[in-house]
Design a protein around this motif. Structure first.
Motif, PDB file in Angstrom:
ATOM      1  N   PRO A   1       0.804  -1.227   0.000  1.00  0.00           N
ATOM      2  CA  PRO A   1       0.000   0.000   0.000  1.00  0.00           C
ATOM      3  C   PRO A   1       0.836   1.276   0.000  1.00  0.00           C
ATOM      4  CG  PRO A   1      -0.078  -1.053   2.151  1.00  0.00           C
ATOM      5  CD  PRO A   1       0.617  -2.010   1.237  1.00  0.00           C
ATOM      6  N   SER A   2       2.102   1.198   0.365  1.00  0.00           N
ATOM      7  CA  SER A   2       2.920   2.404   0.407  1.00  0.00           C
ATOM      8  C   SER A   2       3.277   2.910  -0.986  1.00  0.00           C
ATOM      9  CB  SER A   2       4.210   2.142   1.197  1.00  0.00           C
ATOM     10  OG  SER A   2       5.069   1.251   0.502  1.00  0.00           O
ATOM     11  N   ILE A   3       3.143   2.082  -2.021  1.00  0.00           N
ATOM     12  CA  ILE A   3       3.533   2.523  -3.379  1.00  0.00           C
ATOM     13  C   ILE A   3       2.374   3.186  -4.134  1.00  0.00           C
ATOM     14  CG2 ILE A   3       4.397   1.711  -5.623  1.00  0.00           C
ATOM     15  CD1 ILE A   3       6.195  -0.245  -4.086  1.00  0.00           C
ATOM     16  N   PRO A   4       1.193   2.638  -4.307  1.00  0.00           N
ATOM     17  CA  PRO A   4       0.770   1.282  -3.984  1.00  0.00           C
ATOM     18  C   PRO A   4       0.977   0.339  -5.180  1.00  0.00           C
ATOM     19  CG  PRO A   4      -1.107   2.561  -4.659  1.00  0.00           C
ATOM     20  CD  PRO A   4       0.066   3.479  -4.769  1.00  0.00           C
ATOM     21  N   THR A   5       1.061  -0.974  -4.891  1.00  0.00           N
ATOM     22  CA  THR A   5       1.106  -1.982  -5.945  1.00  0.00           C
ATOM     23  C   THR A   5      -0.132  -2.849  -5.869  1.00  0.00           C
ATOM     24  OG1 THR A   5       2.323  -3.560  -4.566  1.00  0.00           O
ATOM     25  CG2 THR A   5       3.631  -2.057  -5.925  1.00  0.00           C
ATOM     26  N   ILE A   6      -0.455  -3.470  -6.995  1.00  0.00           N
ATOM     27  CA  ILE A   6      -1.605  -4.365  -7.091  1.00  0.00           C
ATOM     28  C   ILE A   6      -1.102  -5.778  -7.344  1.00  0.00           C
ATOM     29  CG2 ILE A   6      -3.654  -4.950  -8.450  1.00  0.00           C
ATOM     30  CD1 ILE A   6      -3.940  -1.944  -9.041  1.00  0.00           C
ATOM     31  N   ASN A   7      -1.543  -6.705  -6.518  1.00  0.00           N
ATOM     32  CA  ASN A   7      -1.179  -8.108  -6.690  1.00  0.00           C
ATOM     33  C   ASN A   7      -2.148  -8.746  -7.669  1.00  0.00           C
ATOM     34  OD1 ASN A   7      -0.490 -10.788  -6.517  1.00  0.00           O
ATOM     35  ND2 ASN A   7      -0.739 -10.957  -4.301  1.00  0.00           N
ATOM     36  N   LEU A   8      -1.640  -9.168  -8.810  1.00  0.00           N
ATOM     37  CA  LEU A   8      -2.480  -9.762  -9.847  1.00  0.00           C
ATOM     38  C   LEU A   8      -2.763 -11.229  -9.598  1.00  0.00           C
ATOM     39  CD1 LEU A   8      -0.824  -8.134 -12.978  1.00  0.00           C
ATOM     40  CD2 LEU A   8      -3.137  -7.690 -12.139  1.00  0.00           C
ATOM     41  N   GLY A   9      -2.185 -11.801  -8.540  1.00  0.00           N
ATOM     42  CA  GLY A   9      -2.393 -13.210  -8.271  1.00  0.00           C
ATOM     43  C   GLY A   9      -1.535 -14.119  -9.132  1.00  0.00           C
ATOM     44  N   VAL A  10      -0.522 -13.539  -9.793  1.00  0.00           N
ATOM     45  CA  VAL A  10       0.392 -14.324 -10.627  1.00  0.00           C
ATOM     46  C   VAL A  10       1.742 -14.339  -9.934  1.00  0.00           C
ATOM     47  CG1 VAL A  10       1.532 -14.513 -12.871  1.00  0.00           C
ATOM     48  CG2 VAL A  10      -0.822 -13.637 -12.729  1.00  0.00           C
ATOM     49  N   PRO A  11       2.260 -15.516  -9.587  1.00  0.00           N
ATOM     50  CA  PRO A  11       3.565 -15.570  -8.903  1.00  0.00           C
ATOM     51  C   PRO A  11       4.653 -14.937  -9.757  1.00  0.00           C
ATOM     52  CG  PRO A  11       2.471 -17.712  -8.839  1.00  0.00           C
ATOM     53  CD  PRO A  11       1.694 -16.860  -9.792  1.00  0.00           C
ATOM     54  N   ASN A  12       5.626 -14.306  -9.115  1.00  0.00           N
ATOM     55  CA  ASN A  12       6.733 -13.717  -9.868  1.00  0.00           C
ATOM     56  C   ASN A  12       7.606 -14.815 -10.458  1.00  0.00           C
ATOM     57  OD1 ASN A  12       8.298 -11.352 -10.691  1.00  0.00           O
ATOM     58  ND2 ASN A  12       9.893 -12.231  -9.404  1.00  0.00           N
ATOM     59  N   THR A  13       8.095 -14.573 -11.646  1.00  0.00           N
ATOM     60  CA  THR A  13       9.011 -15.487 -12.310  1.00  0.00           C
ATOM     61  C   THR A  13      10.317 -14.758 -12.579  1.00  0.00           C
ATOM     62  OG1 THR A  13       8.083 -14.893 -14.470  1.00  0.00           O
ATOM     63  CG2 THR A  13       7.176 -16.829 -13.382  1.00  0.00           C
ATOM     64  N   GLU A  14      11.387 -15.510 -12.655  1.00  0.00           N
ATOM     65  CA  GLU A  14      12.694 -14.889 -12.876  1.00  0.00           C
ATOM     66  C   GLU A  14      12.846 -14.354 -14.293  1.00  0.00           C
ATOM     67  OE1 GLU A  14      15.148 -14.190 -10.727  1.00  0.00           O
ATOM     68  OE2 GLU A  14      13.724 -14.832  -9.188  1.00  0.00           O
TER      69      GLU A  14
ATOM     70  N   CYS B   1       5.130 -13.754 -18.818  1.00  0.00           N
ATOM     71  CA  CYS B   1       3.968 -13.770 -19.715  1.00  0.00           C
ATOM     72  C   CYS B   1       2.661 -13.780 -18.931  1.00  0.00           C
ATOM     73  CB  CYS B   1       4.052 -14.993 -20.628  1.00  0.00           C
ATOM     74  SG  CYS B   1       2.868 -14.982 -22.001  1.00  0.00           S
ATOM     75  N   GLY B   2       2.602 -14.574 -17.855  1.00  0.00           N
ATOM     76  CA  GLY B   2       1.377 -14.627 -17.063  1.00  0.00           C
ATOM     77  C   GLY B   2       0.995 -13.264 -16.522  1.00  0.00           C
ATOM     78  N   LYS B   3       1.981 -12.508 -16.041  1.00  0.00           N
ATOM     79  CA  LYS B   3       1.713 -11.175 -15.506  1.00  0.00           C
ATOM     80  C   LYS B   3       1.211 -10.231 -16.600  1.00  0.00           C
ATOM     81  CE  LYS B   3       4.559  -9.618 -12.447  1.00  0.00           C
ATOM     82  NZ  LYS B   3       5.780  -9.074 -11.791  1.00  0.00           N
TER      83      LYS B   3
ATOM     84  N   TYR C   1       1.824 -20.100 -22.856  1.00  0.00           N
ATOM     85  CA  TYR C   1       1.990 -21.534 -22.637  1.00  0.00           C
ATOM     86  C   TYR C   1       2.588 -21.810 -21.264  1.00  0.00           C
ATOM     87  CZ  TYR C   1       6.648 -20.351 -24.542  1.00  0.00           C
ATOM     88  OH  TYR C   1       7.871 -19.766 -24.796  1.00  0.00           O
ATOM     89  N   SER C   2       3.096 -20.762 -20.605  1.00  0.00           N
ATOM     90  CA  SER C   2       3.523 -20.858 -19.204  1.00  0.00           C
ATOM     91  C   SER C   2       3.659 -19.445 -18.667  1.00  0.00           C
ATOM     92  CB  SER C   2       4.850 -21.618 -19.063  1.00  0.00           C
ATOM     93  OG  SER C   2       5.906 -20.882 -19.655  1.00  0.00           O
ATOM     94  N   ASP C   3       3.598 -19.286 -17.354  1.00  0.00           N
ATOM     95  CA  ASP C   3       3.705 -17.954 -16.761  1.00  0.00           C
ATOM     96  C   ASP C   3       5.059 -17.310 -17.042  1.00  0.00           C
ATOM     97  OD1 ASP C   3       1.160 -17.881 -15.755  1.00  0.00           O
ATOM     98  OD2 ASP C   3       1.718 -18.431 -13.703  1.00  0.00           O
ATOM     99  N   ASP C   4       6.112 -18.140 -17.169  1.00  0.00           N
ATOM    100  CA  ASP C   4       7.438 -17.571 -17.387  1.00  0.00           C
ATOM    101  C   ASP C   4       7.862 -17.571 -18.851  1.00  0.00           C
ATOM    102  OD1 ASP C   4       7.905 -20.257 -17.776  1.00  0.00           O
ATOM    103  OD2 ASP C   4       9.673 -20.362 -16.485  1.00  0.00           O
ATOM    104  N   ALA C   5       6.918 -17.759 -19.769  1.00  0.00           N
ATOM    105  CA  ALA C   5       7.216 -17.615 -21.192  1.00  0.00           C
ATOM    106  C   ALA C   5       7.547 -16.149 -21.485  1.00  0.00           C
ATOM    107  CB  ALA C   5       6.021 -18.063 -22.028  1.00  0.00           C
ATOM    108  N   PRO C   6       8.354 -15.891 -22.510  1.00  0.00           N
ATOM    109  CA  PRO C   6       8.683 -14.497 -22.839  1.00  0.00           C
ATOM    110  C   PRO C   6       7.448 -13.760 -23.350  1.00  0.00           C
ATOM    111  CG  PRO C   6       9.561 -15.995 -24.505  1.00  0.00           C
ATOM    112  CD  PRO C   6       9.046 -16.850 -23.399  1.00  0.00           C
ATOM    113  N   ASP C   7       6.979 -12.798 -22.558  1.00  0.00           N
ATOM    114  CA  ASP C   7       5.703 -12.153 -22.872  1.00  0.00           C
ATOM    115  C   ASP C   7       5.710 -11.461 -24.219  1.00  0.00           C
ATOM    116  OD1 ASP C   7       7.468 -10.216 -21.959  1.00  0.00           O
ATOM    117  OD2 ASP C   7       6.038  -9.224 -20.646  1.00  0.00           O
ATOM    118  N   ASP C   8       6.805 -10.738 -24.545  1.00  0.00           N
ATOM    119  CA  ASP C   8       6.814  -9.993 -25.797  1.00  0.00           C
ATOM    120  C   ASP C   8       6.797 -10.921 -27.008  1.00  0.00           C
ATOM    121  OD1 ASP C   8       9.407 -10.885 -25.280  1.00  0.00           O
ATOM    122  OD2 ASP C   8      10.321  -8.894 -25.330  1.00  0.00           O
TER     123      ASP C   8
END
Length: 498
Positions: free
Chosen positions: A307-320, A324-326, A414-421
């Motif tokens: 909330p200090s930023i604030p950020t919104i949690n999209l419910g998608v785990p972070n990937t390294e 793509c999921g985000k 095809y996966s959350d960590d697929a290259p989004d672009d």
């Protein structure tokens, strides 16, 4: 006044070629004898060159704004040709030569150019949509080169340090390799085109990434030192038309950025910043200190609601990597009514530096009712039926129509960590929607681009905080009122993958 016996047809063109050749020698202090004795240049005057021997290829795009620009350039070329001679040149739009979306990478088209124009033409001259051409002067320039031999002509650029966008090529001595600034126009003699076409037929092009086309074309022609290097032509310029240095130029630029009237309003652009918890204290403060204030509608999307930023949690785990999921969650958020309805969506990384006022000015050139996907274009496997995509680090811009068509198609990660672009590029390619390139977006830092290349731009974005002071970079390059040619010093630190 022209002599009476030279007042019509091709003779006028030949007379103007002679004048241009004489003017060149006068300006440079070179005599015809000097040129003929210059074995290194192997230059020859060819008084028989006329416009029918030149094929102009405009590096056009299918978006309506870019088609209009290409049509204006073609009209200018043909009108000048009419004023010079009754024999107009061939003028082609690159994007319309076939159904292959990857033709913008040029190399796959060389066999076609060789087969179609190999017998009756001497030169292929490539022009960007914003390149202004003085046709008579250009004829004079080309007439100085023997068109029966192999030539690769252009305005040379060089790297001051090895850079990731060129795969750290020539790391020991980056300035040794020269590649053309496409904005100035560049030319291939037909004998060179024919040899390259034979090579492509014998050794199919690699199905790989296309990142910086001008560098990769030059590398292919150089062919590990067995081919041809770029020959510098001082009359191929990126000076503005009204520059004091422009009179000696055969090509110039009309403006450092498109001017299309009124910029789109702040309320018409929704900005989505991709971040994650580990960068909340490192990268987000840079955004807030630099460009966030120029956004009317902006949200930070993360894997953690802070909330200090604030950020919104999209419910998608972070990937390294990939994210793509985000990104697809952001697209759905934009189309769902959960955020204010705007004409444009821009998705940026938390380490992207961007000028939103310049972006809004550029968006004034585009029709938001069309499916527009805009940014810095990369390609994958373009020689073998691959696809183009907007690289994410420089910023990805979408019209609402593009987002709606994408989501309605059912295309997904095809996966959350697929290259989004890259996934987005595949999706748009499947829909038959071409992405739109702007050289004003940059996937890397200012240090990673040739200084002369950036000197005639008004850049919109850069990417990465690696080994730089990002706030200083923003203030030097992107803050309103900042000079657009801020110097940068070569980076002497060890190279690592970013």
């Amino acid at each position: 006044m022209l002599p009476n016996n030279l007042n019509t047809g091709p003779r006028v063109a030949r007379y103007l070629i002679f004048l241009s050749f004489f003017h060149y020698n006068l300006v440079t202090g070179s005599s015809k004898k000097d040129l003929q004795s210059d074995d290194a240049m192997n230059v020859a005057s060819n008084s028989q060159l006329d416009l029918r021997q030149i094929v102009f290829v405009i590096q056009s795009q299918s978006n309506s704004f870019h088609v209009q620009r290409a049509e204006r350039l073609r009209a200018s070329l043909l009108q000048q040709a009419t004023d010079l001679t009754e024999n107009p040149p061939v003028v082609l739009f690159l994007h319309s030569l076939s159904d292959n979306e990857g033709d913008w990478s040029i190399l796959p088209m060389l066999p076609h150019f060789s087969k179609t124009f190999g017998k009756n033409s001497s030169w292929l001259v490539f022009l960007e949509e914003d390149t202004d051409v003085k046709v008579g002067e250009l004829l004079g320039v080309l007439a100085k080169f023997d068109g029966t031999k192999e030539w690769f002509l252009g305005k040379p650029l060089h790297d001051e340090e090895s850079t990731i966008i060129h795969h750290y090529a020539f790391a020991e001595n980056p300035p040794q390799f020269k590649y053309p600034d496409f904005s100035a126009g560049w030319a291939l003699s037909v004998p060179l085109v024919q040899r390259l076409a034979e090579r492509i037929r014998d050794e199919p092009l690699k199905s790989d990434f296309t990142i910086d086309l001008k560098h990769e074309v030059a590398l292919y022609i150089w062919n590990q030192g067995q081919g041809l290097r770029l020959t510098a032509v001082p009359e191929l310029c990126t000076e503005l038309q009204d520059s004091p240095r422009a009179p000696h130029c055969a090509t110039t630029l009309s403006a450092p950025a498109p001017a299309c009237g009124e910029a789109v309003g702040k309320e018409d652009v929704f900005v989505a910043v991709k971040t994650c918890q580990k960068f909340h204290t490192e990268r987000v403060p840079v955004v807030k200190e630099t460009w966030e204030q120029e956004a009317s509608l902006l949200e930070y999307y993360s894997d953690y609601a802070d909330p200090s930023i604030p950020t919104i949690n999209l419910g998608v785990p972070n990937t390294e990597r990939g994210h793509c999921g985000k990104t697809f969650a952001i697209l759905k958020q934009f189309a769902s009514g959960s955020v204010p309805e705007t004409k444009w969506l821009i998705i940026v990384d938390d380490d992207t530096l961007i000028s939103l006022p310049r972006l809004r000015a550029l968006l004034g050139c585009y029709d938001a009712s069309e499916p527009v996907c805009l940014g810095e274009r990369y390609g994958y496997g373009l020689s073998q039926g691959g696809y183009s995509y907007i690289t994410g680090g420089g910023g990805m811009v979408f019209s609402r129509e593009a987002v709606l068509q994408l989501l309605q198609s059912g295309c997904k990660c095809y996966s959350d960590d697929a290259p989004d672009d890259m996934v987005l590029g595949m999706c748009f390619n499947a829909l038959g929607l071409a992405v739109t390139h702007s050289p004003l977006f940059h996937q890397a830092r200012p240090e990673d681009y040739a200084r002369d290349y950036l000197s005639h731009q008004v850049p919109i974005s850069f990417h990465k905080h690696w080994n730089i002071d990002p706030v200083a970079v923003f203030n030097s390059w992107l803050r309103e009122g900042a000079p657009t040619t801020a110097p940068h010093q070569p980076d002497k630190t060890p190279k690592t993958e970013l």
